[in-house]
Design a protein around this motif. Structure first.
Motif, PDB file in Angstrom:
ATOM      1  N   HIS A  17       0.813  -1.225   0.000  1.00 47.23           N
ATOM      2  CA  HIS A  17       0.000   0.000   0.000  1.00 47.23           C
ATOM      3  C   HIS A  17       0.844   1.271   0.000  1.00 47.23           C
ATOM      4  O   HIS A  17       0.500   2.248  -0.657  1.00 47.23           O
ATOM      5  N   GLY A  23      -0.329   6.111  -0.845  1.00 49.05           N
ATOM      6  CA  GLY A  23       0.562   5.643   0.211  1.00 49.05           C
ATOM      7  C   GLY A  23       1.612   6.656   0.634  1.00 49.05           C
ATOM      8  O   GLY A  23       1.732   7.748   0.068  1.00 49.05           O
ATOM      9  N   HIS A  98      -0.609  -5.744  -1.104  1.00 51.22           N
ATOM     10  CA  HIS A  98      -1.917  -5.403  -1.655  1.00 51.22           C
ATOM     11  C   HIS A  98      -2.773  -6.677  -1.726  1.00 51.22           C
ATOM     12  O   HIS A  98      -2.275  -7.739  -2.106  1.00 51.22           O
TER      13      HIS A  98
END
Ligand code: VGL
Ligand code: ZN
Length: 216
Positions: A17, A23, A98
């Motif tokens: 992320h 991010g 992810h």
């Protein structure tokens, strides 16, 4: 190029992320590569995912160096260290892979950058070592022990962890292909420098459309 399940491995670099546009260390358009890179996993029998995994106060964080700012470089005794925003702090959501990365397809998850005083862009070696040598993570030997001869590298970021991992894979004697459309750089304006380094290392830059999948 035909993917060989015995000899080929896929390396999914830092699909976390914190490297996506929302991010902490956002890689522009990094989100675009997650699904297609993850979708390649099913075509390989050996799939390694790396995870940047830093302790709080890590040497690569600008916040660890009073007066320094993210995206500057700092000369340390062990060499130049780029400074980043705090990112991929172990155990945080930003450090998680992810969810599109298929956990069941991962043969190995390799966490790197886990020691406070040394960074590790590459999946194969830490950035610096006490005697000027870069300590190995063991990944090269692990791949060779499994009979792997060729690796396909994709993920984030093209100019740091993907580049260093690909260079080191080639240095381990593995035939190394960087899947260009499944990577994105932090600094797109410095693409030439990365491409020259990859060429010097003997890394082939290919496109995912060049890959021919074989049945399981
Ligand atoms: C990375 C900067 C700092 C990367 C990791 O995954 O490319 N870049 N840590
Ligand atoms: Zn990092």
């Amino acid at each position: 190029m035909r993917i060989d399940r015995g000899f080929d491995a896929l390396l999914l670099v830092d699909l976390q992320h914190d490297f996506l546009p929302e991010g902490a260390l956002a890689v522009p358009r990094g989100d675009e590569v997650v699904a297609p890179a993850a979708a390649l996993a099913g075509a390989f029998t050996t799939v390694v995912a790396t995870q940047d995994w830093h302790p709080p106060g890590h040497v690569s964080f600008a916040s660890s160096h009073p007066g320094r700012r993210p995206y500057e470089s700092l000369a340390l005794a062990q060499g130049t260290q780029e400074l980043w925003p705090d990112h991929c702090v172990r155990g945080t959501r930003g450090a998680a892979l992810h969810p599109a990365v298929p956990d069941e397809a991962l043969t190995l998850v390799l966490r790197k950058g886990t020691r406070r005083d040394v960074d590790s862009y590459s999946a194969f070696r830490e950035n610096a070592g006490p005697d000027g040598r870069r300590p190995t993570t063991g990944l090269g030997a692990w791949l060779v022990a499994r009979g792997i001869r060729r690796v396909f590298v994709c993920g984030l970021a093209r100019d740091f962890c993907v580049r260093w991992s690909a260079e080191d894979a080639a240095a381990e004697g593995l035939e190394t292909c960087l899947v260009d459309d499944l990577t994105r750089p932090v600094f797109p304006e410095r693409q030439r420098e990365t491409d020259e380094a990859l060429a010097r290392a003997g890394v082939r830059v290919i496109r995912s459309a060049d890959l021919e999948r074989t049945a399981a």
